[in-house]
Design a protein around this motif. Structure first.
Motif, PDB file in Angstrom:
ATOM      1  N   GLU A 127      59.378  24.357  -3.805  1.00 27.88           N
ATOM      2  CA  GLU A 127      59.588  24.072  -2.351  1.00 27.88           C
ATOM      3  C   GLU A 127      59.715  25.244  -1.728  1.00 27.88           C
ATOM      4  O   GLU A 127      59.468  25.334  -0.507  1.00 27.88           O
ATOM      5  CB  GLU A 127      60.588  22.959  -2.227  1.00 27.88           C
ATOM      6  CG  GLU A 127      59.963  21.546  -2.729  1.00 27.88           C
ATOM      7  CD  GLU A 127      61.122  20.304  -2.773  1.00 27.88           C
ATOM      8  OE1 GLU A 127      62.275  20.845  -2.459  1.00 27.88           O
ATOM      9  OE2 GLU A 127      60.669  19.426  -3.018  1.00 27.88           O
ATOM     10  N   ARG A 128      60.690  26.293  -2.167  1.00 29.14           N
ATOM     11  CA  ARG A 128      61.054  27.316  -1.376  1.00 29.14           C
ATOM     12  C   ARG A 128      59.809  28.228  -1.220  1.00 29.14           C
ATOM     13  O   ARG A 128      59.743  28.800  -0.137  1.00 29.14           O
ATOM     14  CB  ARG A 128      62.000  27.945  -2.368  1.00 29.14           C
ATOM     15  CG  ARG A 128      63.463  27.625  -1.791  1.00 29.14           C
ATOM     16  CD  ARG A 128      64.436  28.510  -2.409  1.00 29.14           C
ATOM     17  NE  ARG A 128      65.539  27.813  -3.482  1.00 29.14           N
ATOM     18  CZ  ARG A 128      65.610  28.157  -4.701  1.00 29.14           C
ATOM     19  NH1 ARG A 128      65.072  28.975  -5.210  1.00 29.14           N
ATOM     20  NH2 ARG A 128      66.438  27.093  -5.279  1.00 29.14           N
TER      21      ARG A 128
ATOM     22  N   SER B  91      53.981  32.715  11.225  1.00 26.10           N
ATOM     23  CA  SER B  91      54.080  34.121  12.159  1.00 26.10           C
ATOM     24  C   SER B  91      53.029  34.843  12.197  1.00 26.10           C
ATOM     25  O   SER B  91      52.682  35.542  13.262  1.00 26.10           O
ATOM     26  CB  SER B  91      55.082  34.801  11.303  1.00 26.10           C
ATOM     27  OG  SER B  91      54.638  35.319  10.243  1.00 26.10           O
ATOM     28  N   GLU B  92      51.813  34.875  11.386  1.00 28.77           N
ATOM     29  CA  GLU B  92      50.611  35.153  11.390  1.00 28.77           C
ATOM     30  C   GLU B  92      49.693  34.774  12.447  1.00 28.77           C
ATOM     31  O   GLU B  92      49.171  35.373  13.202  1.00 28.77           O
ATOM     32  CB  GLU B  92      49.727  35.271   9.924  1.00 28.77           C
ATOM     33  CG  GLU B  92      50.436  36.106   9.061  1.00 28.77           C
ATOM     34  CD  GLU B  92      49.469  36.082   7.597  1.00 28.77           C
ATOM     35  OE1 GLU B  92      48.416  35.380   7.702  1.00 28.77           O
ATOM     36  OE2 GLU B  92      50.139  36.570   6.659  1.00 28.77           O
TER      37      GLU B  92
ATOM     38  N   LYS C 223      58.269  29.270   2.330  1.00 31.54           N
ATOM     39  CA  LYS C 223      57.938  30.619   2.756  1.00 31.54           C
ATOM     40  C   LYS C 223      56.516  31.005   3.110  1.00 31.54           C
ATOM     41  O   LYS C 223      56.253  31.721   4.020  1.00 31.54           O
ATOM     42  CB  LYS C 223      58.531  31.590   1.568  1.00 31.54           C
ATOM     43  CG  LYS C 223      58.332  33.084   1.935  1.00 31.54           C
ATOM     44  CD  LYS C 223      58.762  33.861   0.562  1.00 31.54           C
ATOM     45  CE  LYS C 223      58.641  35.441   0.937  1.00 31.54           C
ATOM     46  NZ  LYS C 223      58.990  36.197  -0.507  1.00 31.54           N
ATOM     47  N   SER C 224      55.802  30.331   2.202  1.00 28.49           N
ATOM     48  CA  SER C 224      54.245  30.670   2.562  1.00 28.49           C
ATOM     49  C   SER C 224      53.718  30.240   4.118  1.00 28.49           C
ATOM     50  O   SER C 224      53.148  30.496   4.795  1.00 28.49           O
ATOM     51  CB  SER C 224      53.379  30.354   1.835  1.00 28.49           C
ATOM     52  OG  SER C 224      53.189  28.805   1.618  1.00 28.49           O
ATOM     53  N   ARG C 225      54.356  28.788   4.197  1.00 30.65           N
ATOM     54  CA  ARG C 225      54.356  28.191   5.698  1.00 30.65           C
ATOM     55  C   ARG C 225      54.921  29.125   6.943  1.00 30.65           C
ATOM     56  O   ARG C 225      54.199  29.292   7.819  1.00 30.65           O
ATOM     57  CB  ARG C 225      54.948  26.738   5.627  1.00 30.65           C
ATOM     58  CG  ARG C 225      54.156  25.823   5.139  1.00 30.65           C
ATOM     59  CD  ARG C 225      54.541  24.356   5.340  1.00 30.65           C
ATOM     60  NE  ARG C 225      56.127  24.094   4.846  1.00 30.65           N
ATOM     61  CZ  ARG C 225      56.174  23.685   3.618  1.00 30.65           C
ATOM     62  NH1 ARG C 225      55.298  23.156   2.925  1.00 30.65           N
ATOM     63  NH2 ARG C 225      57.290  23.597   3.161  1.00 30.65           N
TER      64      ARG C 225
END
Length: 130
Positions: free
Chosen positions: A97-98, A109-110, A102-104
């Protein structure tokens, strides 16, 4: 063997702890079967805590066979094994889940920097200043 009032009171208290431990263990098993890992883990750990309290009582030491038969011959071992399995499963799930979170955040941000041409140029300007 006849017990005095103090001994009977001690036996009753230990008996109450044993009954509570059995109820906690049963609830833990039900949660595990319902695939509620968090609740099952917490209940197994509570069971192990109560089990430890019971074993430290002087009345338990006097009537070990009786109380152990009430607790069940395999409950302690099963509680430890299940708590260990659930602990590992919960750790893996938490790590997954972490990583997903983080990827979300990185994707967001991208997208934000690509969607705002002004934001991208401001970042370039900031890099020059620094």
């Amino acid at each position: 063997m006849l017990l005095g009032n103090a001994d009977q009171t001690l036996m009753f208290v230990c008996f109450s702890y044993v009954q509570s431990a059995c109820k906690i263990f049963k609830a833990a098993e039900e949660c595990r079967l319902d695939r509620d890992e968090e609740k099952a883990y917490v209940l197994y750990m509570k069971y192990l805590t109560v089990y430890d309290l019971i074993k430290k009582r002087p009345d338990f030491k006097q009537q070990q066979d009786f109380f152990l038969s009430m607790l069940g011959p395999t409950s302690f071992k099963k509680a430890i094994e299940e708590a260990e399995k659930l602990s590992e499963s919960l750790k893996l799930r938490s790590e997954k889940e972490r990583k997903e979170e983080k990827s979300r955040r990185e994707e967001r941000s991208e997208k934000d920097s690509l969607a705002s041409p002004r934001g991208a140029s401001e970042k370039k300007d900031n890099k020059k200043v620094l």
